[in-house]
Enzyme design. Structure first.
Site, PDB file in Angstrom:
ATOM      1  N   GLU A 132      -9.745 -13.204   6.366  1.00  0.00           N
ATOM      2  CA  GLU A 132      -8.452 -13.576   6.727  1.00  0.00           C
ATOM      3  C   GLU A 132      -8.468 -14.656   7.715  1.00  0.00           C
ATOM      4  O   GLU A 132      -8.803 -14.692   8.822  1.00  0.00           O
ATOM      5  CB  GLU A 132      -7.643 -12.542   7.366  1.00  0.00           C
ATOM      6  CG  GLU A 132      -6.236 -12.926   8.005  1.00  0.00           C
ATOM      7  CD  GLU A 132      -5.615 -11.726   8.352  1.00  0.00           C
ATOM      8  OE1 GLU A 132      -4.305 -11.513   8.810  1.00  0.00           O
ATOM      9  OE2 GLU A 132      -6.269 -10.332   8.209  1.00  0.00           O
TER      10      GLU A 132
ATOM     11  N   LYS B 292       5.212  -0.389  13.304  1.00  0.00           N
ATOM     12  CA  LYS B 292       3.870  -0.592  12.763  1.00  0.00           C
ATOM     13  C   LYS B 292       3.032  -0.637  14.044  1.00  0.00           C
ATOM     14  O   LYS B 292       3.073  -1.161  14.808  1.00  0.00           O
ATOM     15  CB  LYS B 292       3.756  -1.848  11.964  1.00  0.00           C
ATOM     16  CG  LYS B 292       2.238  -1.897  11.379  1.00  0.00           C
ATOM     17  CD  LYS B 292       2.148  -3.197  10.522  1.00  0.00           C
ATOM     18  CE  LYS B 292       0.669  -3.405  10.081  1.00  0.00           C
ATOM     19  NZ  LYS B 292       0.307  -4.667   9.333  1.00  0.00           N
TER      20      LYS B 292
ATOM     21  N   GLU C 246       4.767  -3.346   4.816  1.00  0.00           N
ATOM     22  CA  GLU C 246       3.885  -3.715   5.814  1.00  0.00           C
ATOM     23  C   GLU C 246       3.178  -5.500   5.906  1.00  0.00           C
ATOM     24  O   GLU C 246       3.380  -6.059   6.777  1.00  0.00           O
ATOM     25  CB  GLU C 246       2.372  -2.909   5.522  1.00  0.00           C
ATOM     26  CG  GLU C 246       1.369  -3.160   6.596  1.00  0.00           C
ATOM     27  CD  GLU C 246       0.031  -2.409   6.275  1.00  0.00           C
ATOM     28  OE1 GLU C 246      -0.934  -3.019   6.887  1.00  0.00           O
ATOM     29  OE2 GLU C 246       0.030  -1.633   5.408  1.00  0.00           O
TER      30      GLU C 246
ATOM     31  N   GLU D 211      -9.042   4.037   3.598  1.00  0.00           N
ATOM     32  CA  GLU D 211      -9.051   2.596   3.903  1.00  0.00           C
ATOM     33  C   GLU D 211     -10.073   1.939   4.740  1.00  0.00           C
ATOM     34  O   GLU D 211     -10.590   1.003   4.557  1.00  0.00           O
ATOM     35  CB  GLU D 211      -7.666   2.056   4.151  1.00  0.00           C
ATOM     36  CG  GLU D 211      -7.517   0.535   4.258  1.00  0.00           C
ATOM     37  CD  GLU D 211      -6.009   0.203   4.650  1.00  0.00           C
ATOM     38  OE1 GLU D 211      -5.985  -1.022   5.401  1.00  0.00           O
ATOM     39  OE2 GLU D 211      -4.965   0.785   4.096  1.00  0.00           O
TER      40      GLU D 211
END
Length: 423
Positions: A227, A177, A271, A407
């Site tokens: 976050e 990733k 992910e 996104e």
């Protein structure tokens, strides 16, 4: 020895940042704990409204507290010592100089060995959480009509080409990733009203993390991150990683469908699992117990649905600070990739800009080791007339360039809406 518990999880949450599960031991109020008088109606929204974007002023709001600081007693130096050591020494010196319950506030760069913008303020004003203040529901000042000049870096087509090239490398087994970001440079025809932008950010998502801190060189780092990287209160530790996202829809039925599909998306669940596994591995050496839900929940902001997991733990050694834990986690695969060293190298090769403070961490830490450190996303670096806005997407071997472009465009909207940019 760390005991890891896997608890079932699922459902929808308003935001990705619950308070730590375990309360701290009773004791005198300190910089990390707003007292009862700070819960008064209008206290938190009042601090939001009093931010003035001065070079020595910082604002930070979380689901547990609101801070407005002014003045600089001392700055954390940039030298060869590890960041937690530098911060601890700066706080100890401030305490010896007579600063009562000193804390540091500010931001740390993506490469935390290269740049920090942290200071011990002279004055700290505290209140409860924005989301608990009924007056936060009052409307923010409307956005001005500004003639914006917008320059994307890289151009959207070039970003898609970069995603496609990285997917080929992923399928070749070089890494699993990588997070690729892009930025928009916006220039205004008049001076920016940063306090008004901060008001719109805070009032739109009062359950998240809203911040405006000095970024050096007369610039301000301003944003509203969903976050939490890590918080510590006493021996209670909380991490709340987000990975796997989909834009919200104005149509209620479609919005619910997107949330449900995200919870079942193999690409997004993979992910997310990569990030959770990395955080579990990083926290385990520090924790006596660690609770990791078996499945993520979906959480919502005004612009996005995210997969999220609340990881809670109890420290084995209470001397380990929130910042030490945060630097052990940072950068997670949610903002960098995995393996970390390879992902960093790919980011440097593909992204045509320096991330600076973007995808670093922003927050506060006190001399007792408590603190809240947030992933620096949904943000911009601003000066008098310009904004540099950032957004990124996690690229895995199932990624499609058009999806990652969409996104990042949706993630831009959090800040662009607050700034009054209609594109």
């Amino acid at each position: 020895m760390t005991t890891v518990h896997h608890a079932p999880a699922g459902g929808v949450a308003e935001h990705a940042a619950p308070a730590p599960a375990a309360p701290a031991p009773a004791g005198p109020a300190d910089a990390s704990t707003p007292g009862p008088d700070h819960a008064a109606i209008g206290a938190a929204s009042g601090l939001l409204g009093q931010y003035r974007a001065a070079a020595d002023e910082a604002f930070f709001a979380s689901p547990t507290r609101t801070l407005l600081t002014a003045g600089v007693h001392a700055r954390v130096p940039q030298d060869g010592r590890p960041l937690p050591v530098r911060v601890a020494a700066t706080l100890a010196e401030a305490r010896r100089a007579g600063v009562e319950r000193p804390l540091v506030v500010g931001a740390v760069a993506f490469d935390h060995d290269s740049r920090v913008e942290l200071a011990v303020p002279e004055r700290v004003r505290r209140a409860g959480a924005l989301r608990d203040d009924p007056l936060i529901a009052l409307p923010a000042p409307p956005a001005e009509l500004i003639d914006w000049q917008v320059r994307p870096i890289p151009e959207p087509a070039a970003y898609g080409t970069g995603v496609a090239a990285v997917v080929e490398r992923l399928r070749g087994g070089e890494l699993s990733k990588v997070v690729l970001a892009r930025t928009l440079e916006l220039s205004a025809d008049r001076p920016l009203d940063l306090p008004a932008i901060l008001q719109r950010l805070g009032r739109r998502d009062p359950g998240g993390y809203t911040f405006a801190v000095p970024a050096g060189g007369g610039r301000t780092l301003i944003g509203a991150s969903p976050e939490l990287l890590l918080s510590r209160r006493g021996t209670a530790v909380l991490a709340n990683p987000l990975a796997g996202s989909v834009p919200r829809s104005a149509d209620l039925g479609e919005d619910v469908r997107r949330a449900a599909a995200l919870l079942e998306s193999p690409k997004d669940l993979h992910e997310h699992a990569v990030v959770v596994d990395a955080i579990r591995a990083a926290l385990a050496p520090y924790c006596r117990t660690l609770d990791v839900p078996a499945r993520p929940t979906v959480v919502r902001t005004a612009a996005m649905w995210h997969l999220a997991t609340s990881i809670t733990g109890e420290l084995a050694d209470p001397a380990v600070s929130a910042l030490e834990l945060a630097t052990a986690l940072h950068p997670t695969p949610a903002v960098c990739g995995t393996p970390t060293a390879v992902a960093r190298r790919v980011i440097g090769e593909v992204e045509p800009f320096d991330r600076g403070l973007y995808t670093g961490m922003v927050g506060w830490g006190d001399a007792d080791g408590d603190g809240e450190w947030v992933v620096t996303i949904r943000c911009a670096e601003a000066d008098e007339r310009t904004l540099r806005v950032y957004a990124g997407a996690g690229v895995v071997d199932r990624s499609r360039p058009e999806d990652e472009l969409a996104e990042t465009s949706a993630k831009f909207r959090t800040f662009l809406d607050a700034a009054g940019v209609s594109r």
